[in-house]
Write a protein that holds these residues in place. Structure first.
Motif, PDB file in Angstrom:
ATOM      1  N   ALA A  61       0.826  -1.228  -0.114  1.00 26.94           N
ATOM      2  CA  ALA A  61       0.143  -0.019   0.112  1.00 26.94           C
ATOM      3  C   ALA A  61       0.877   1.237  -0.146  1.00 26.94           C
ATOM      4  CB  ALA A  61      -0.937   0.032   1.050  1.00 26.94           C
ATOM      5  N   ALA A  62       1.882   1.341   0.934  1.00 26.54           N
ATOM      6  CA  ALA A  62       2.945   2.287   0.890  1.00 26.54           C
ATOM      7  C   ALA A  62       3.561   2.659  -0.376  1.00 26.54           C
ATOM      8  CB  ALA A  62       3.907   2.147   1.830  1.00 26.54           C
ATOM      9  N   LYS A  63       3.917   1.583  -1.076  1.00 23.76           N
ATOM     10  CA  LYS A  63       4.362   1.836  -2.492  1.00 23.76           C
ATOM     11  C   LYS A  63       3.714   2.529  -3.375  1.00 23.76           C
ATOM     12  CE  LYS A  63       8.630  -0.058  -2.062  1.00 23.76           C
ATOM     13  NZ  LYS A  63       9.772   0.851  -2.129  1.00 23.76           N
ATOM     14  N   ILE A  64       2.440   2.473  -3.453  1.00 22.23           N
ATOM     15  CA  ILE A  64       1.197   3.060  -4.393  1.00 22.23           C
ATOM     16  C   ILE A  64       1.137   4.431  -3.842  1.00 22.23           C
ATOM     17  CG2 ILE A  64      -0.918   3.112  -4.883  1.00 22.23           C
ATOM     18  CD1 ILE A  64      -1.170  -0.041  -4.877  1.00 22.23           C
ATOM     19  N   LEU A  65       1.254   4.616  -2.379  1.00 27.83           N
ATOM     20  CA  LEU A  65       1.324   6.097  -1.992  1.00 27.83           C
ATOM     21  C   LEU A  65       2.476   7.042  -1.921  1.00 27.83           C
ATOM     22  CD1 LEU A  65      -0.808   5.172   1.235  1.00 27.83           C
ATOM     23  CD2 LEU A  65      -1.903   6.206  -0.602  1.00 27.83           C
ATOM     24  N   GLU A  66       3.554   6.211  -2.141  1.00 26.94           N
ATOM     25  CA  GLU A  66       4.907   6.991  -2.150  1.00 26.94           C
ATOM     26  C   GLU A  66       4.763   8.009  -3.127  1.00 26.94           C
ATOM     27  OE1 GLU A  66       8.474   4.516  -3.200  1.00 26.94           O
ATOM     28  OE2 GLU A  66       8.440   4.330  -1.009  1.00 26.94           O
ATOM     29  N   GLY A  67       5.006   9.385  -2.469  1.00 23.36           N
ATOM     30  CA  GLY A  67       5.166  10.535  -3.301  1.00 23.36           C
ATOM     31  C   GLY A  67       3.790  11.216  -3.810  1.00 23.36           C
ATOM     32  N   LYS A  68       2.791  10.480  -3.144  1.00 20.30           N
ATOM     33  CA  LYS A  68       1.437  11.067  -3.477  1.00 20.30           C
ATOM     34  C   LYS A  68       0.624  11.589  -2.434  1.00 20.30           C
ATOM     35  CE  LYS A  68       0.955   7.622  -7.498  1.00 20.30           C
ATOM     36  NZ  LYS A  68       2.325   6.800  -7.259  1.00 20.30           N
ATOM     37  N   LYS A  69      -0.562  12.266  -2.670  1.00 18.92           N
ATOM     38  CA  LYS A  69      -1.564  12.710  -1.699  1.00 18.92           C
ATOM     39  C   LYS A  69      -2.738  11.975  -1.812  1.00 18.92           C
ATOM     40  CE  LYS A  69       0.509  15.962   0.805  1.00 18.92           C
ATOM     41  NZ  LYS A  69       1.686  15.364   1.143  1.00 18.92           N
ATOM     42  N   ILE A  70      -3.643  11.567  -0.875  1.00 14.08           N
ATOM     43  CA  ILE A  70      -4.815  11.178  -1.012  1.00 14.08           C
ATOM     44  C   ILE A  70      -5.879  12.379  -1.350  1.00 14.08           C
ATOM     45  CG2 ILE A  70      -4.513   9.202   0.612  1.00 14.08           C
ATOM     46  CD1 ILE A  70      -6.302  10.953   2.680  1.00 14.08           C
ATOM     47  N   ALA A  71      -6.778  11.855  -2.005  1.00  7.67           N
ATOM     48  CA  ALA A  71      -7.895  12.857  -2.775  1.00  7.67           C
ATOM     49  C   ALA A  71      -8.417  13.773  -1.485  1.00  7.67           C
ATOM     50  CB  ALA A  71      -9.029  12.151  -3.351  1.00  7.67           C
ATOM     51  N   ASP A  72      -8.913  14.847  -1.919  1.00 11.88           N
ATOM     52  CA  ASP A  72      -9.093  15.757  -0.973  1.00 11.88           C
ATOM     53  C   ASP A  72     -10.389  15.311  -0.144  1.00 11.88           C
ATOM     54  OD1 ASP A  72      -7.164  17.635  -1.616  1.00 11.88           O
ATOM     55  OD2 ASP A  72      -8.525  18.860  -2.942  1.00 11.88           O
ATOM     56  N   HIS A  73     -11.394  14.768  -0.890  1.00  7.26           N
ATOM     57  CA  HIS A  73     -12.692  14.276   0.041  1.00  7.26           C
ATOM     58  C   HIS A  73     -12.525  12.809   0.650  1.00  7.26           C
ATOM     59  CE1 HIS A  73     -12.902  12.361  -4.101  1.00  7.26           C
ATOM     60  NE2 HIS A  73     -13.431  11.390  -3.518  1.00  7.26           N
ATOM     61  N   VAL A  74     -11.319  12.191   0.409  1.00  4.84           N
ATOM     62  CA  VAL A  74     -11.280  10.845   1.151  1.00  4.84           C
ATOM     63  C   VAL A  74     -10.502  10.965   2.516  1.00  4.84           C
ATOM     64  CG1 VAL A  74     -10.020   8.649   0.920  1.00  4.84           C
ATOM     65  CG2 VAL A  74     -10.955   9.793  -1.238  1.00  4.84           C
ATOM     66  N   SER A  75     -11.098  10.062   3.329  1.00  4.56           N
ATOM     67  CA  SER A  75     -10.540   9.793   4.601  1.00  4.56           C
ATOM     68  C   SER A  75      -9.801   8.636   4.790  1.00  4.56           C
ATOM     69  CB  SER A  75     -11.424   9.849   5.721  1.00  4.56           C
ATOM     70  OG  SER A  75     -11.017   9.325   7.057  1.00  4.56           O
ATOM     71  N   LEU A  76      -8.340   8.515   4.847  1.00  6.51           N
ATOM     72  CA  LEU A  76      -7.517   7.429   4.853  1.00  6.51           C
ATOM     73  C   LEU A  76      -7.245   7.203   6.195  1.00  6.51           C
ATOM     74  CD1 LEU A  76      -6.064   4.848   3.731  1.00  6.51           C
ATOM     75  CD2 LEU A  76      -4.293   6.489   3.034  1.00  6.51           C
ATOM     76  N   VAL A  77      -7.290   5.594   6.865  1.00  5.38           N
ATOM     77  CA  VAL A  77      -6.799   5.335   8.184  1.00  5.38           C
ATOM     78  C   VAL A  77      -5.917   4.113   7.857  1.00  5.38           C
ATOM     79  CG1 VAL A  77      -8.805   6.543   9.403  1.00  5.38           C
ATOM     80  CG2 VAL A  77      -8.766   4.311   8.756  1.00  5.38           C
ATOM     81  N   VAL A  78      -5.095   3.742   8.560  1.00  7.84           N
ATOM     82  CA  VAL A  78      -4.250   2.774   8.672  1.00  7.84           C
ATOM     83  C   VAL A  78      -3.847   2.349   9.679  1.00  7.84           C
ATOM     84  CG1 VAL A  78      -1.648   1.841   7.844  1.00  7.84           C
ATOM     85  CG2 VAL A  78      -3.096   3.600   6.441  1.00  7.84           C
ATOM     86  N   SER A  79      -3.971   0.882  10.065  1.00 10.41           N
ATOM     87  CA  SER A  79      -3.847   0.243  11.568  1.00 10.41           C
ATOM     88  C   SER A  79      -3.030  -0.932  11.196  1.00 10.41           C
ATOM     89  CB  SER A  79      -5.398  -0.177  12.171  1.00 10.41           C
ATOM     90  OG  SER A  79      -6.175  -0.732  11.274  1.00 10.41           O
ATOM     91  N   PRO A  80      -1.561  -0.784  11.650  1.00 17.00           N
ATOM     92  CA  PRO A  80      -0.823  -1.993  11.433  1.00 17.00           C
ATOM     93  C   PRO A  80      -1.387  -3.130  12.637  1.00 17.00           C
ATOM     94  CG  PRO A  80       0.356  -0.233  12.062  1.00 17.00           C
ATOM     95  CD  PRO A  80      -0.945   0.302  12.043  1.00 17.00           C
ATOM     96  N   GLY A  81      -0.891  -4.312  11.991  1.00 18.48           N
ATOM     97  CA  GLY A  81      -1.505  -5.616  12.705  1.00 18.48           C
ATOM     98  C   GLY A  81      -0.984  -5.759  14.058  1.00 18.48           C
ATOM     99  N   SER A  82       0.395  -5.589  14.222  1.00 19.35           N
ATOM    100  CA  SER A  82       1.097  -5.768  15.077  1.00 19.35           C
ATOM    101  C   SER A  82       2.213  -4.634  15.709  1.00 19.35           C
ATOM    102  CB  SER A  82       1.860  -7.076  15.119  1.00 19.35           C
ATOM    103  OG  SER A  82       2.835  -7.162  14.304  1.00 19.35           O
ATOM    104  N   ARG A  83       2.428  -4.462  16.788  1.00 22.27           N
ATOM    105  CA  ARG A  83       3.709  -3.768  17.397  1.00 22.27           C
ATOM    106  C   ARG A  83       4.784  -3.874  16.614  1.00 22.27           C
ATOM    107  NH1 ARG A  83       7.088  -4.232  21.843  1.00 22.27           N
ATOM    108  NH2 ARG A  83       8.002  -2.528  22.419  1.00 22.27           N
TER     109      ARG A  83
END
Length: 638
Positions: free
Chosen positions: A307-329
């Motif tokens: 997912a990070a490779k796709i997001l690298e150097g980009k910004k999410i769309a203005d109207h989108v809320s994005l949350v990320v929750s890693p599965g483990s510490r």
């Protein structure tokens, strides 16, 4: 010659014959619980009078109820840690990670058996073990050394051929299986994976598939333990746990499904069922409001790196809320070490705790009529906390690409780097607390929200009750005992929890039951699918429900009904369902004779008619029902 499932079951067989459809009992090596179901499980363990657990390893995780909007969750956590310390159970603190992710990384072992009080326990079967989800009482019994009872399942071989293309993921494999087989397609079955594609599927990818096998209603899903497993265990510093384990060449299966991975495309499960699967291509351009990446299905290191490779150097769309929750510490720490966390934050993501979070309805409810893309395993009606929202289940790649585009975006059509940092994983078990070496000195902490276990009466030979609700097909445990931040804190308070039962199906169900001194539930096919939560049987038991008459049942929920003294009956003729109405008075006679005759005649006093129902129960099931549930039965045995 045996398949892998048969090998492990035979090695753990305590009672019965491994004949398809026959009752068997197996020894459980490991158990896991999570906090939404664990409090009740440990209260039941205490009620059995067990001093120390009898398993090789038992772990109590806190990953569901972590929002501290009141004292209830914190009190439960204190109880869980103290009871674990006293009874020989390891305790994974809040923030250490989601139970299935952490268990896969730190405890799952090839060839072993695991039972967990969460329906997604089969995640660990990616490691070549038999991992089964069950109700909390069955897990408590396993901790007490009581073998687990199940029906010998069919074993279906899913042969994965070819290789996944750019932008296509393991999530798309299991969505394709769901598309072909449906949410009822796995009932009474184990799915055993094989084929040339396995060499390119990592343990994290395999875990995505075994995790969502729960949505098929399967007993479990399993991959062999091979060189891929070996490499994963080496990365985890657990090489000594590795054994090579697979099916014998030329072994037999009850059925085979072949999937050519090279032909798969990115897919989504549409609202409100994991089997409502279509291609992303068919949704291309549809506006997206929210994206959530995480859950026990897709929060592993590789998922987040892609997912990070796709997001690298980009910004999410203005109207989108994005949350990320890693599965483990340990995944979170690795993302911090290699700079990937910075990529997420720079793209506009919010980083959540290493917990289940939005998947269980703990925060991040979408806006009214919003479209939410989630890398989760369930999109049942109302589970997100917003009844009008449209929740779609997708891969991390689809989620990330769509967050940037602001609309559904097929990741196979965009350019991004598929490779990422493969250096050794970050490993730190300091937030897994070992049990006390002096259990006699440990005082168990009980907050005011932890109420005594409700006790059921012995079963009556004649049940005369009204139909207090009539339901359609595929009623989930989310319908029966809702999830979410408003309800989950009362998981150790059945009296309070019962107020929420069926709240999205009928108003004031608890009051209807109290007014009519309990009742009978009538439902369609696959009643009780979804979560393993025994509260979906325990709360109705508290409200006086004595029987459920359905066209068919989900495996775990049927077992939970028996455990709490509610008779699960199936229509002998499913058309009889159409002739029953809300508040009809039904009389079921000769229930004590169930062990001799599994067919019961039900009189509809309101309509002046009768119909037959069947019960597929073992002799012990009947004795448990007669006692009013498994706890009463165990006490009587003692």
């Amino acid at each position: 010659m045996e398949n892998l499932t048969q090998k492990i079951l035979r090695a753990h067989l305590v009672k019965g014959e491994m004949i398809k459809g026959s009752p068997i009992e197996i020894k459980m090596d490991q158990t896991l619980t999570q906090d939404a179901t664990g409090t009740m499980a440990y209260m039941q363990l205490e009620a059995m009078g067990v001093d120390q657990v009898k398993t090789e390893k038992s772990i109590s995780y806190v990953d569901h109820n972590t929002l501290q909007s009141g004292y209830m969750n914190a009190d439960d956590h204190a109880y869980l840690q103290s009871v674990a310390s006293k009874h020989g159970i390891y305790f994974s603190k809040p923030g250490n990670g989601i139970c299935h992710q952490v268990h896969l990384e730190r405890f799952a072992k090839p060839g072993k058996t695991l039972i967990g009080s969460d329906s997604h326990t089969p995640t660990s079967s990616a490691m070549g073990m038999i991992a089964i989800g069950a109700g909390g009482l069955d897990v408590a019994k396993a901790m007490a050394g009581i073998p687990y009872r199940l029906t010998m399942p069919e074993v279906v071989n899913i042969k994965l051929e070819g290789k996944l293309s750019h932008g296509v993921s393991a999530k798309d494999i299991i969505l394709e299986v769901l598309r072909q087989l449906s949410v009822k397609g796995g009932v009474g079955k184990v799915f055993e994976y094989s084929g040339e594609a396995l060499k390119d599927l990592t343990v994290y990818q395999r875990a995505t598939i075994t995790n969502m096998g729960a949505e098929l209603g399967a007993t479990t899903s399993i991959f062999p333990s091979d060189e891929v497993t070996h490499e994963f265990l080496k990365q985890q510093g657990r090489e000594e746990d590795y054994i090579c384990l697979g099916a014998d060449e030329g072994c037999q299966y009850d059925d085979t499904l072949v999937i050519d991975c090279s032909t798969l495309k990115p897919m989504a499960a549409c609202p409100n069922s994991p089997d409502a699967v279509v291609t992303i291509e068919s949704l291309q351009g549809k506006k997206v409001d929210q994206v959530a990446i995480g859950s026990c299905t897709n929060s592993g290191y590789e998922d987040l790196m892609k997912a990070a490779k796709i997001l690298e150097g980009k910004k999410i769309a203005d109207h989108v809320s994005l949350v990320v929750s890693p599965g483990s510490r340990q995944v979170l720490m690795k993302l911090m070490e290699n700079g990937t966390l910075k990529t997420f934050v720079q793209a506009g993501a919010r980083i959540l705790e290493c917990t289940c979070g939005p998947c269980i309805g703990m925060g991040q409810s979408p806006k009214s009529d919003g479209v939410s893309l989630r890398t989760f395993n369930r999109n049942f009606y109302g589970r997100s906390g917003t009844l009008s929202a449209g929740v779609y289940l997708v891969s991390p790649e689809t989620a990330a690409a769509s967050a940037v585009a602001g609309v559904f975006c097929d990741p196979s059509t965009i350019e991004y780097e598929d490779t990422f940092d493969q250096s050794p994983y970050y490993v730190d078990d300091s937030m897994i607390i070992a049990p006390s070496s002096h259990p006699e000195d440990v005082e168990i902490i009980r907050g005011p929200n932890i109420k005594p276990l409700p006790v059921n009466d012995e079963m009556s030979d004649v049940i005369d009750k009204k139909v207090v609700i009539k339901l359609e097909d595929n009623i989930t445990t989310d319908h029966i005992a809702p999830a979410g931040a408003r309800v989950l804190p009362y998981r150790s308070n059945i009296e309070k929890l019962s107020e929420f039962v069926f709240e999205n199906n009928i108003e004031h169900f608890d009051q209807i039951c109290k007014k009519n001194n309990g009742g009978i539930i009538v439902a369609g096919h696959n009643y009780g699918q979804g979560s393993s939560r025994e509260h979906a049987a325990l709360a109705p038991m508290y409200l006086g429900i004595k029987a459920v008459i359905a066209k068919s049942f989900a495996r775990i929920h049927k077992a939970n009904l028996v455990n709490f003294g509610i008779i699960p009956c199936e229509f002998e003729n499913v058309q009889d369902y159409d002739n029953i109405d809300f508040m009809d008075e039904l009389v079921i006679e000769n229930t004590y004779n169930l062990s001799k005759d599994p067919v019961l005649v039900v009189q509809n006093k309101t309509k002046g008619t009768s119909f037959k129902v069947k019960t597929t129960l073992s002799k012990e099931d009947v004795e448990i029902l007669k006692a009013g549930g498994a706890l009463n039965y165990i006490r009587n045995q003692q």
